[in-house]
Motif scaffolding. Structure first.
Motif, short mmCIF file in Angstrom:
data_model
loop_
_atom_site.label_atom_id
_atom_site.label_comp_id
_atom_site.label_asym_id
_atom_site.label_seq_id
_atom_site.Cartn_x
_atom_site.Cartn_y
_atom_site.Cartn_z
N LYS A 1 48.82 -20.22 17.56
CA LYS A 1 48.12 -20.56 18.79
C LYS A 1 46.98 -19.60 19.04
N SER B 1 44.06 -20.41 16.87
CA SER B 1 43.38 -21.60 17.35
C SER B 1 42.46 -21.27 18.51
N TYR C 1 39.96 -29.37 9.67
CA TYR C 1 40.63 -28.21 10.26
C TYR C 1 42.16 -28.31 10.21
N ASN C 2 42.69 -29.47 10.50
CA ASN C 2 44.15 -29.63 10.52
C ASN C 2 44.76 -29.71 9.12
N ARG D 1 43.19 -24.85 6.89
CA ARG D 1 42.78 -23.88 7.89
C ARG D 1 42.49 -22.54 7.22
#
Length: 206
Positions: free
Chosen positions: A4, A7, A52-53, A56
């Motif tokens: 997280k 991100s 991106y998903n 990474r």
């Protein structure tokens, strides 16, 4: 560091890039030169966002890509031969040319870290001499391709003002060779300084 948190940093980098991109698009010296300069960076950013998903990068690699994109947007806004800070440096130190383009090509050597990461994660190559050698070779190939594109732009536009701004030779017939040499020097320095750090960040990512 949590996924997280990564991100959040990535989103922040993207917003910074968008802000600088918008600034660069407001009254650049010429829109044709601006388009020629910023297009490669925009294409790379779009590809990275779209994948991106699925793939990474480390935050370090994203930071390098962001830095290089920002330098490109600045060069596109002013043209590489007329960036104000480097005009001041030129006058202050009695230099023969604005060296923003030389600085930019040297910093582009950092992209060897991004290339290295792609090779480690997507090919059978392992850490060692082959990985380093191929990373350097790919960076030099990209640098040479960019010089060829600059040369072709002058042929297509038949030496127009926009193509001269894009080429940015400033009267130096060895400009292309200097650009590739500085990219190589930046690449070697980046690999020498950041390889161990990059390896640690890759372990955290996995």
């Amino acid at each position: 560091m949590s996924k997280k948190r990564y991100s959040t940093i990535h989103v922040a980098l993207l917003f910074i890039l968008i802000a600088v991109f918008i600034w660069s698009a407001i009254k650049p010296k010429t829109y044709l030169d601006w388009f020629l300069e910023v297009s490669p960076a925009v294409v790379v950013i779009i590809i990275i966002c779209a994948t991106y998903n699925k793939f990474r990068f480390t935050t370090f690699s994203y930071s390098i890509i962001a830095l290089l994109s920002i330098l490109t947007f600045i060069g596109g806004h002013y043209t590489y031969s007329e960036v104000p800070l480097f005009d001041w440096i030129k006058e202050e130190f009695h230099l023969k040319r604005n060296n923003y383009d030389r600085f930019g090509h040297f910093v582009k050597g950092l992209s060897a870290i991004v290339i290295r990461e792609i090779l480690i994660r997507l090919t059978p190559l392992t850490k060692g001499a082959w990985l380093t050698g191929i990373s350097i070779s790919i960076l030099l190939a990209v640098a040479a391709l960019y010089e060829i594109i600059e040369w072709l732009s002058t042929k297509i536009s038949k030496g127009g003002r926009a193509s001269k701004d894009f080429l940015g030779m400033q009267g130096d017939k060895w400009d292309a060779q200097w650009d590739m040499f500085l990219a190589l020097m930046g690449c070697l320095l980046a690999l020498l300084i950041f390889t161990k750090l990059h390896d640690k960040l890759l372990k955290r990512l996995t």
